[in-house]
Structures are given as structure tokens and as C-alpha cells.
Design an enzyme around this catalytic site. Structure first.
Site, PDB file in Angstrom:
ATOM      1  CB  VAL A 133      44.677  43.451  44.243  1.00  0.00           C
ATOM      2  CG1 VAL A 133      44.101  44.527  43.345  1.00  0.00           C
ATOM      3  CG2 VAL A 133      44.058  42.099  43.904  1.00  0.00           C
ATOM      4  CG  PHE A 155      39.147  40.133  35.693  1.00  0.00           C
ATOM      5  CD1 PHE A 155      38.071  39.286  35.851  1.00  0.00           C
ATOM      6  CD2 PHE A 155      38.904  41.480  35.468  1.00  0.00           C
ATOM      7  CE1 PHE A 155      36.765  39.766  35.770  1.00  0.00           C
ATOM      8  CE2 PHE A 155      37.600  41.973  35.380  1.00  0.00           C
ATOM      9  CZ  PHE A 155      36.533  41.101  35.537  1.00  0.00           C
ATOM     10  NE  ARG A 203      45.534  33.989  35.303  1.00  0.00           N
ATOM     11  CZ  ARG A 203      45.995  33.389  34.222  1.00  0.00           C
ATOM     12  NH1 ARG A 203      45.588  32.186  33.916  1.00  0.00           N
ATOM     13  NH2 ARG A 203      46.880  33.978  33.440  1.00  0.00           N
ATOM     14  CD  GLU A 204      46.909  34.918  45.492  1.00  0.00           C
ATOM     15  OE1 GLU A 204      47.413  33.889  45.956  1.00  0.00           O
ATOM     16  OE2 GLU A 204      45.996  35.549  46.064  1.00  0.00           O
ATOM     17  CE  LYS A 209      37.203  39.173  40.796  1.00  0.00           C
ATOM     18  NZ  LYS A 209      38.352  38.498  40.252  1.00  0.00           N
ATOM     19  CG  ASN A 249      36.773  34.988  40.179  1.00  0.00           C
ATOM     20  OD1 ASN A 249      37.489  35.119  39.187  1.00  0.00           O
ATOM     21  ND2 ASN A 249      37.073  35.525  41.328  1.00  0.00           N
ATOM     22  CG  LEU A 296      28.279  30.789  25.522  1.00  0.00           C
ATOM     23  CD1 LEU A 296      28.867  30.723  26.924  1.00  0.00           C
ATOM     24  CD2 LEU A 296      27.372  29.605  25.283  1.00  0.00           C
ATOM     25  CB  CYS A 320      22.543  16.392  20.329  1.00  0.00           C
ATOM     26  SG  CYS A 320      22.528  15.658  18.708  1.00  0.00           S
ATOM     27  CE  LYS A 322      20.345  23.908  15.924  1.00  0.00           C
ATOM     28  NZ  LYS A 322      21.773  23.711  15.856  1.00  0.00           N
TER      29      LYS A 322
HETATM   30  P1  NAD Z   1      45.212  40.839  50.567  1.00  0.00           P
HETATM   31  O1  NAD Z   1      44.619  40.218  51.776  1.00  0.00           O
HETATM   32  O2  NAD Z   1      46.432  40.223  49.969  1.00  0.00           O
HETATM   33  O3  NAD Z   1      45.556  42.360  50.850  1.00  0.00           O
HETATM   34  C1  NAD Z   1      44.636  43.257  51.362  1.00  0.00           C
HETATM   35  C2  NAD Z   1      45.388  44.269  52.218  1.00  0.00           C
HETATM   36  O4  NAD Z   1      44.466  45.264  52.640  1.00  0.00           O
HETATM   37  C3  NAD Z   1      46.013  43.676  53.467  1.00  0.00           C
HETATM   38  O5  NAD Z   1      47.390  43.971  53.490  1.00  0.00           O
HETATM   39  C4  NAD Z   1      45.256  44.347  54.616  1.00  0.00           C
HETATM   40  O6  NAD Z   1      46.079  44.563  55.756  1.00  0.00           O
HETATM   41  C5  NAD Z   1      44.852  45.651  53.964  1.00  0.00           C
HETATM   42  N1  NAD Z   1      43.715  46.345  54.584  1.00  0.00           N
HETATM   43  C6  NAD Z   1      42.567  45.845  55.075  1.00  0.00           C
HETATM   44  N2  NAD Z   1      41.759  46.826  55.501  1.00  0.00           N
HETATM   45  C7  NAD Z   1      42.409  47.987  55.274  1.00  0.00           C
HETATM   46  C8  NAD Z   1      42.086  49.367  55.476  1.00  0.00           C
HETATM   47  N3  NAD Z   1      40.911  49.736  55.968  1.00  0.00           N
HETATM   48  N4  NAD Z   1      42.990  50.276  55.149  1.00  0.00           N
HETATM   49  C9  NAD Z   1      44.183  49.928  54.618  1.00  0.00           C
HETATM   50  N5  NAD Z   1      44.529  48.657  54.381  1.00  0.00           N
HETATM   51  C10 NAD Z   1      43.654  47.688  54.696  1.00  0.00           C
HETATM   52  O7  NAD Z   1      44.033  40.908  49.486  1.00  0.00           O
HETATM   53  P2  NAD Z   1      44.187  40.807  47.913  1.00  0.00           P
HETATM   54  O8  NAD Z   1      44.448  39.374  47.530  1.00  0.00           O
HETATM   55  O9  NAD Z   1      45.079  41.861  47.399  1.00  0.00           O
HETATM   56  O10 NAD Z   1      42.683  41.081  47.480  1.00  0.00           O
HETATM   57  C11 NAD Z   1      42.115  42.369  47.563  1.00  0.00           C
HETATM   58  C12 NAD Z   1      40.766  42.339  46.849  1.00  0.00           C
HETATM   59  O11 NAD Z   1      40.961  42.003  45.466  1.00  0.00           O
HETATM   60  C13 NAD Z   1      39.792  41.286  47.380  1.00  0.00           C
HETATM   61  O12 NAD Z   1      38.484  41.779  47.247  1.00  0.00           O
HETATM   62  C14 NAD Z   1      39.996  40.109  46.439  1.00  0.00           C
HETATM   63  O13 NAD Z   1      38.847  39.291  46.373  1.00  0.00           O
HETATM   64  C15 NAD Z   1      40.250  40.816  45.129  1.00  0.00           C
HETATM   65  N6  NAD Z   1      41.079  40.056  44.180  1.00  0.00           N
HETATM   66  C16 NAD Z   1      42.128  39.329  44.594  1.00  0.00           C
HETATM   67  C17 NAD Z   1      42.892  38.633  43.654  1.00  0.00           C
HETATM   68  C18 NAD Z   1      44.054  37.791  44.048  1.00  0.00           C
HETATM   69  O14 NAD Z   1      44.567  37.062  43.203  1.00  0.00           O
HETATM   70  N7  NAD Z   1      44.515  37.842  45.286  1.00  0.00           N
HETATM   71  C19 NAD Z   1      42.575  38.712  42.290  1.00  0.00           C
HETATM   72  C20 NAD Z   1      41.509  39.489  41.902  1.00  0.00           C
HETATM   73  C21 NAD Z   1      40.754  40.158  42.845  1.00  0.00           C
END
Ligand code: NAD
Length: 453
Positions: A30, A169, A171-172, A224, A228, A271, A281, A343
Site C-alpha cells: 500500500v 481497496f 488489490r495486489e 472497508k 472485503n 440493496l 420464492c 414487500k
Molecule cells: P506490508 O506488510 O506489505 O507493508 C507494511 C510495511 O510497514 C512493512 O514494510 C513494515 O516493515 C512496515 N512497518 C511496520 N511497522 C512500522 C512502523 N512502526 N514504522 C514504519 N514502518 C513500519 O503491508 P501492506 O500489504 O502494505 O498493508 C498495509 C495495510 O493496508 C494493512 O492494514 C492491510 O490490511 C491494508 N491493505 C492491504 C492491501 C494489500 O493488497 N496488501 C490492500 C488494501 C489494504
């Protein structure tokens, strides 16, 4: 006063400087995707991470993970000049806006751990050397309630700190396209000034005007998770269908095509919550479908849980109504049920939530008045001892509580000042959210809609 003028200065600062300096805490999927997007809009970005190895990799223009297009975008010659990477122990510049993109894992019980978010906020506060107000935008996914508490705690800081929740939101695998083009934008905040600033910053990065949901912390936090969980439920449902297709030699691709058509009839955007589905139904066919699934070994399918959930919902609602009109030892209570059909625009009362409500109210000796434009004959066959009225106005006369069970347009158009003048107690339980809460409350009613404010 000082606080107010502080935020005004910050507003001016952002308005005058389209290219701002932003600190992104957390160099993961993110954080780095966001940094690339902000840099491409000419902002200066300092990316901070507590993992020294990650920072080392980023200094050599390598990513700690694979994400299509991100390495090119992040280390693009132009963007490169605007992005720097540093460790949390290094000097972190004080800036007006910080983004927190750190992990929020769940513990063994499933509780969301916000320790990284708190640590990141604490580190940000430590970097402050002046009294200038700052905004911390939380991108990490956090449980409802987290940010209200955090905002409260941060109010003890010497400077003004406003939190804005901007859940992510993306997606990887398609992170850049998602964040640029398809991402819904949700902003939750207490401070409207802070929310406006973040909106302005986002507007500098987005190619087209985007619909933004601006709301409070809890609603944003819930959106959020709900998003999901909705995605996960749909995927799990399709997987169960695929197993069934395999057993039945049916074609899952075409079944999904059929499901997609249902979006035309009931788009997700349309909805609405209600007192539980009924009619001929949905109850019948979900029961039959559950039976088919059982035949093929799927005894605990999503459909089984859906049926349970609907029954539970009707029971909970009936219990809530009884609780709010429970008779005292001295006096019987009277309730008006507006709507009996399952309804609007039908006289069908099969499996209608009204049946559960009437059954439970009768066991508590509540006097029931009811009105439905079409369905009273059908309901009279089931319950003779209800007082069936000739109009909604007659139904609400002298009652202690009004319960809207069916979304008939004529209920929506009721003159609330007349209703207020004839009922005994001004209380409305609206299971269909047909009324405007502000206008109902302005007429002096206690108004209890379904999940709305
Ligand atoms: P990630 O694990 O890829 O990256 C998080 C980074 O934060 C890591 O590099 C870690 O070393 C660093 N970190 C941890 N504590 C820290 C601190 N105190 N100071 C500085 N750096 C710190 O995580 P992500 O996938 O980027 O996800 C981050 C957030 O976003 C999560 O809450 C996740 O649920 C949410 N999110 C992720 C995605 C996704 O597709 N990966 C999508 C939407 C939301």
C-alpha cells in the site's frame, strides 16, 4: 482559537502549493503504491520503514515484493527525484500530512492488532519540533472504533493532530490500476477541515473526478471490512457452486454468467436493509437449494447460513419491537404495524416478517393495530385478533409505538404532523428506512431506523 488558525494556515498551505511534501510510513504494497501515485502528481515523498533491509533494497531500486509496473513507476527518473527512502531511526522531516500504511495483523482470536498503527503515530508525533497542526491519514485497515479512541488519545498532544481514515481497496497484482482508476474513495474523519485537505491532495492525483464517501470514523472503518467480507462471501459462494456443478455436470462459467444478470435486477447499489426476506420464492428456493447442497455433501454451505441468518434477523427484530413496547404491570401497550405484506406492491404475506412480529407481540399481550393497503385479507386468515384498520392514520391513533414493516409508498408520504398529533407516544421503529431521520425527529419522534443514524 490557536488550533483553528493553525488549521486555516494548513489549508492555505495546501491550496497554494499543489506539490506538497508527504511522509508515507510503511513501505509495503500500500505504502509504495501510494508513494508512486503521489510522486507522479509532483508531490515530494519521504517513505519510511522500520525494516532496515527493505530500505536498503529500495535504495538500490529493488522492491521487497513483486507488483506489476510498480518498480518502473516508483523509480521512474522523474519520480525518483521526488521520492526518498529512510529508516524510522533516521531523520523524518516534519510535514503537514502523513500517511500510515503499516500492517494490521489479526491475533489468534481474529482481533485486529492496531499496535503498528499506534507505533507509527507515536513515531510521527516524536518527529514534530513545532506547534504546527498535522494530519495523519490512516490507510491501514482497522477495526471499527479504533480511530475514535486514537483521535481522542492524540488530543492530549501539544499540537493539533487530526486523523483522517482513507482505507485502501487496491488489490495486489493490479495495485497501480486500482489505486489510480478503480479505487473507491472513502474518507472518515471528525475534522471536516482535515477531510477537505486530504480530498484536495487526492484530487491532485486522480485522473477523473471520483465519487467520494465522506463520513465518520466508524462508518468508514466498517465499509472497508464490509467490502472485503462481501468479496470473500461472493468468492466462497462461487466456489461452493463450482463443487455443485462438478457433481451435477453443470457449467460453472454459465452459472456465473446467469448470476451476473441478477445484478441488473437487484444492483448492489439498490440493496436496502429490511426486516428479513419473505414471500413465496426466496424462502422456498433457498430451502430447496440447501437440500440439494446437502445431497452432495455440502451441509454447512453459505445458503444454510443465509437461511439461519434470515430467521435470526426476523426473531431479533420481533424481540426488539417487543422490548420497546413491553407492557407495564399497570397498562397494556398498543402498537401499530404499518405493512403486513413481505414487500410493497403485493398482498403476499407468506414468510413475511410481520408474522413473526405479530406472533411474538401476542405472547406479550400487546394490542396490535395494523394497516396494509393490500394484504389485510391474507393476514386476517392467519390472525383474527389483530385490529385491522382502514388507513394508516387510523392505525397510529393512540398507539405507544409505530412499526413500519413494508415499504409502501403511501407510508413514506404520511403527514408526520398528523401522525404526531394522534399517536399516544411518539416512537417509530422503521425497519425499511423509508423516512428522513431529521424530519421524523423534527416532529418530536424517537426514531429507530435499521442501521442508519
Ligand atoms: P506490508 O506488510 O506489505 O507493508 C507494511 C510495511 O510497514 C512493512 O514494510 C513494515 O516493515 C512496515 N512497518 C511496520 N511497522 C512500522 C512502523 N512502526 N514504522 C514504519 N514502518 C513500519 O503491508 P501492506 O500489504 O502494505 O498493508 C498495509 C495495510 O493496508 C494493512 O492494514 C492491510 O490490511 C491494508 N491493505 C492491504 C492491501 C494489500 O493488497 N496488501 C490492500 C488494501 C489494504
Amino acid at each position: 482559537m490557536v488550533m483553528k488558525s493553525g488549521i486555516a494556515v494548513l489549508l492555505l498551505y495546501i491550496a497554494m502549493l499543489p506539490a506538497s511534501h508527504v511522509v508515507v510510513v510503511g513501505c509495503g504494497y500500500v505504502g509504495l503504491t501510494l508513494a508512486a501515485v503521489l510522486a507522479s502528481a509532483d508531490h515530494m515523498i519521504t517513505c519510511v520503514d522500520s525494516d532496515a533491509y527493505k530500505i536498503q533494497l529500495l535504495h538500490t531500486q529493488q522492491l521487497p515484493f513483486y507488483e506489476p509496473g510498480l518498480v518502473e513507476c516508483l523509480f521512474d527518473t522523474a519520480h525518483k527525484k521526488r521520492i526518498t527512502f529512510c529508516h524510522t531511526n533516521d531523520y523524518i522531516p516534519p510535514v503537514p500530512i502523513y500517511y500510515v500504511c503499516v500492517p494490521t495483523p489479526v491475533d489468534n482470536h481474529g482481533a485486529c492488532d492496531d499496535a503498528y498503527v499506534r507505533a507509527a503515530c507515536a513515531a510521527i508525533i516524536d518527529t514534530q519540533c513545532a506547534d504546527d497542526p498535522i494530519i495523519i491519514v490512516i490507510k491501514s485497515t482497522v477495526a471499527p472504533g479504533t480511530l475514535r479512541v486514537l483521535q481522542q488519545e492524540l488530543s492530549a498532544c501539544a499540537q493539533r493532530v487530526d486523523i483522517v481514515y482513507n482505507p485502501e481497496f487496491m488489490r495486489e497484482g493490479t495495485a497501480l490500476q486500482d489505486i489510480y482508476m478503480r479505487n473507491p474513495i472513502v474518507l472518515g474523519a471528525q475534522s471536516q477541515d482535515a477531510l477537505r485537505l486530504v480530498e484536495q491532495l487526492l484530487a491532485t492525483c486522480l485522473p477523473t473526478p471520483t465519487d467520494i464517501i465522506k463520513t465518520d470514523f466508524e462508518t468508514a472503518e466498517l465499509i472497508k471490512y464490509a467490502w472485503n467480507a462481501f468479496s470473500a462471501t461472493r468468492i466462497a459462494y462461487v466456489n461452493e457452486l463450482a463443487l455443485l456443478c462438478r457433481a451435477l455436470h453443470a457449467d460453472i462459467t454459465q452459472v456465473i454468467q446467469g448470476l451476473a444478470l441478477s445484478e441488473q435486477l437487484l444492483p448492489t447499489a439498490h440493496l436496502k436493509p429490511g426486516p428479513g426476506y419473505g414471500g413465496s420464492c426466496l424462502p422456498k428456493d433457498t430451502k430447496a437449494f440447501a437440500h440439494i447442497l446437502e445431497t452432495f455433501g455440502l451441509e454447512r454451505s453459505i445458503i444454510h447460513r443465509t437461511i439461519e441468518s434470515n430467521q435470526q434477523h426476523k426473531a431479533t427484530l420481533a424481540a426488539d419491537i417487543v422490548r420497546s413496547v413491553a407492557p407495564t404491570a399497570r397498562q397494556a401497550k398498543m402498537v401499530a404495524l404499518l405493512g403486513l405484506a413481505f414487500k410493497a406492491h403485493t398482498n403476499d404475506v407468506r414468510q413475511s416478517a410481520a408474522i413473526d412480529v405479530i406472533k411474538l407481540l401476542r405472547t406479550h399481550d400487546v394490542i396490535i393495530k395494523a394497516y396494509d393497503p393490500c394484504a389485510m385479507t391474507s393476514m386476517r386468515e392467519l390472525f383474527e385478533d389483530v385490529i385491522y384498520c382502514t388507513s394508516a392514520y387510523q392505525a397510529v391513533e393512540d398507539v405507544d409505538c409505530i412499526v413500519v414493516l413494508t415499504e409502501w409508498p403511501e407510508f413514506k408520504n404520511l403527514d408526520l404532523s398528523i401522525v404526531a398529533s394522534v399517536c399516544k407516544k411518539k416512537k417509530i421503529i422503521d425497519t425499511r428506512n423509508i423516512f428522513n431521520p431529521a424530519s421524523v425527529r423534527a416532529h418530536g419522534f424517537e426514531y429507530l431506523p435499521m442501521g442508519a443514524l
